[in-house]
Design a protein around this motif. Sequence first.
Motif, PDB file in Angstrom:
ATOM      1  N   HIS A 299       0.932  -1.338   0.127  1.00 44.90           N
ATOM      2  CA  HIS A 299       0.263  -0.305  -0.386  1.00 44.90           C
ATOM      3  C   HIS A 299       0.970   1.381   0.793  1.00 44.90           C
ATOM      4  O   HIS A 299       0.222   2.245  -0.460  1.00 44.90           O
ATOM      5  CB  HIS A 299      -0.738   0.174   1.160  1.00 44.90           C
ATOM      6  CG  HIS A 299      -1.967  -1.120   1.199  1.00 44.90           C
ATOM      7  ND1 HIS A 299      -3.341  -0.570   1.549  1.00 44.90           N
ATOM      8  CD2 HIS A 299      -2.054  -2.178   1.346  1.00 44.90           C
ATOM      9  CE1 HIS A 299      -4.287  -2.193   0.808  1.00 44.90           C
ATOM     10  NE2 HIS A 299      -3.342  -2.343   1.011  1.00 44.90           N
ATOM     11  N   THR A 364      -5.125  -1.160  -4.326  1.00 46.04           N
ATOM     12  CA  THR A 364      -5.771  -0.154  -2.932  1.00 46.04           C
ATOM     13  C   THR A 364      -4.732   0.848  -3.251  1.00 46.04           C
ATOM     14  O   THR A 364      -3.650   0.629  -3.184  1.00 46.04           O
ATOM     15  CB  THR A 364      -6.251  -0.337  -1.650  1.00 46.04           C
ATOM     16  OG1 THR A 364      -7.060  -1.833  -1.628  1.00 46.04           O
ATOM     17  CG2 THR A 364      -6.882   0.413  -1.171  1.00 46.04           C
ATOM     18  N   TYR A 366      -4.703   5.475  -2.906  1.00 49.48           N
ATOM     19  CA  TYR A 366      -4.928   6.755  -2.132  1.00 49.48           C
ATOM     20  C   TYR A 366      -4.788   8.489  -2.453  1.00 49.48           C
ATOM     21  O   TYR A 366      -3.700   8.322  -3.029  1.00 49.48           O
ATOM     22  CB  TYR A 366      -4.225   6.836   0.028  1.00 49.48           C
ATOM     23  CG  TYR A 366      -4.437   5.376  -0.001  1.00 49.48           C
ATOM     24  CD1 TYR A 366      -5.304   5.059   0.959  1.00 49.48           C
ATOM     25  CD2 TYR A 366      -3.711   3.830  -0.211  1.00 49.48           C
ATOM     26  CE1 TYR A 366      -5.738   3.492   1.556  1.00 49.48           C
ATOM     27  CE2 TYR A 366      -3.211   3.199   0.545  1.00 49.48           C
ATOM     28  CZ  TYR A 366      -4.698   2.470   1.500  1.00 49.48           C
ATOM     29  OH  TYR A 366      -5.100   1.569   1.476  1.00 49.48           O
ATOM     30  N   THR A 384      -9.927   0.856  -4.142  1.00 49.20           N
ATOM     31  CA  THR A 384      -9.519  -0.514  -5.311  1.00 49.20           C
ATOM     32  C   THR A 384      -9.579  -0.341  -6.383  1.00 49.20           C
ATOM     33  O   THR A 384     -11.107  -0.413  -6.848  1.00 49.20           O
ATOM     34  CB  THR A 384     -10.116  -1.845  -4.471  1.00 49.20           C
ATOM     35  OG1 THR A 384      -9.567  -1.277  -3.252  1.00 49.20           O
ATOM     36  CG2 THR A 384      -9.151  -2.536  -4.830  1.00 49.20           C
ATOM     37  N   SER A 525     -12.241   2.578 -10.454  1.00 45.37           N
ATOM     38  CA  SER A 525     -12.935   2.273  -8.681  1.00 45.37           C
ATOM     39  C   SER A 525     -14.148   1.567  -7.854  1.00 45.37           C
ATOM     40  O   SER A 525     -15.222   1.117  -9.254  1.00 45.37           O
ATOM     41  CB  SER A 525     -12.435   3.255  -8.268  1.00 45.37           C
ATOM     42  OG  SER A 525     -13.050   3.463  -7.074  1.00 45.37           O
TER      43      SER A 525
END
Length: 672
Positions: A299, A364, A366, A384, A525
């Motif tokens: 991540h 995933t 951000y 994600t 997404s």
Amino acid sequence: MDKINITLPDGKILEFDGGVTGMEIATSISEGLARNAVGIIVNDEPYDLSRPIETDAHVSILKFDDEEGKAIYWHSSAHLMAEAVESIFPGTKFGIGPPVENGFYYDMDIPDHQLTPEDLEKIEKKMAELAKQDNTFERIPITWEEAVAYFTEKGDKYKLELLEEFKDREITFYRQGNFTDLCRGTHVPSTGVIKAIKLTSVSSAYWRGDQSREQLQRVYGITFPKKKMLDDHMTMLEEAKKRDHRKLGRELELFHITPEVGVGLPLWLPKGTTLRETLENFLRVEQKRLGYLPVVTPHIGNLDLYKTSGHYPYYAESQFTPIHLDEQESYLLKPMNCPHHCHIYKSKPRSYRDLPVRLAEFGTVYRYEKSGQLNGLTRVRGFTVDDSHIFARPDQVKEELGKVIGLIKFVMTILQFQDFSIRLSFSDPDNREKYVGSKELWDQAEQALMEVAEANELDYKVDLGEAAFYGPKIDFMVRDAIGREWQLGTVQLDYNLPERFDLEYMGQDGERHRPVMIHRAPFGSLERFIGVLIEHFAGNFPFWLAPVQAIVLPISEHYLEYGAHVRDVLVNAGYRVELDERGEKIGYKIREAEMQKVPYMLIVGEKEKDANAVAVRIHGEGDQGTLTLEELQMEFLHLNRPEATGPQPAEEAAVEIHHHEAIEHVVPDTRS
């Protein structure tokens, strides 16, 4: 007077005197066209119908039905609204008032007054009054100095600030009635063209989007040439409210967003997780069939990784602040999966025989979205992506692109998004600094995408300036059950990241070659896709997709044991089935199951127990008679395939609206 040739979209050439206007051209074709015309396009530039054309030109006459026509109509409506506001609230200062996908807005600084719903009604009434005056929209070329003098005298600091950025361009005013505005245009001929009017909401907006600047009032509205079109639009807005994924997400217990965890960071509840996993598993099966290899990446990543890819600093404003461990080591919450996949490709030597390499991950990522832009699942800070990156030889690119297009079309069809159009999102030739890589590589990629689109008989339009910073895209613009348009699936062709990461393969000639990279996401997404999907189905998911496919409803506690048996038989057969064990009356249980939009209600009592059967109710359709457990499983077996279409109750079906009256609700998505 010199003659000029006007070429129409169908190739027909008409001869006119120089200085002919768009209205004169439209009138020469038909009176009906002249009545419905709102503007024209002259050599790709919007023109007012009254503006003279002095040279040979290609001309398209725009009506409200055209996308550009709506923009002109709604832009003019924003000016009409500003005139109405200024007459009711003298001294109002104006920011910007553009058309948007679904109407228009104007940002306004109204001294010492906060607009109320009653104020909107007054403004609507005044707009209708001014429209009936049928005042002409007059285009007025003016010098920069004259424009500054006008707004200095008027005391409008917002227009003066805008003018500081316009010193090197042509300045025009537009005037209608008693209102004059700084504007490039284009506008309808007169205010009388604007008929049905509705102001929909008022909200706050920071000047220039800067939270440190003045807070203005933003008034949204929409107008149509006919009252029926407005009535249909308002009906669809009501339907949209019923389908709002935020409302249904709470009622159906799918997801939860709370500031205690973090705004824009959804928590998936058990039913929502089941829905999400069902979608993922559906795509995983297809990906495995097509030769994709699953991977998993972390991540976070080293900040230098994203500097190499170009995501940092190209996306710096939409990324979270880097995590600095010390002077030598910094990390970033992952904004994209592609740099990680490049290193997976690079983890061992590759031969031309190995390609294409298709890597797939539900990864995933951000983004730091501004709080004002967050919206349920459709705009979040952690999401994600059904991400895949295909590393191919140049001679394989078109075939791989064709397969990806086929997969995206298959996914859209299965999920009943059968009305979609294609947008080729290319670079802006006048703003090359937005993109990495050479113009030659970009030209090569854009040409390849266009050839693939034509080979696959896609009905596409080209949209300049919408490409990702590393490559052009094919975006699937999908119209949902009530006519709104969304960008969902995407495929991107990238010659640049392989260069930046120095990716190679050994060719048949024994030399090192550069692979081409294809970015692909049928869902985009997952959060956003599910938000759209909830609204598309209004929560009435097909049987195969429903989080709870059936619920067993015993008519009394005496039949709980048999009800548990029915549930267990179906659960063991692979279906998602619950048992309502509460001591409530059967009518109450049925109403609750209907509210939860469970596709099948299986009612059990003495008769059903004796026959090893259930009484079947289908959501929204009522009683279906009695089926034995064996017969029920045969029915479920058929419905549990993605290709099967589940029941959709008539009373909750979408209202029928003609295509040109549909709500335009385009939400760009460049997240893959």
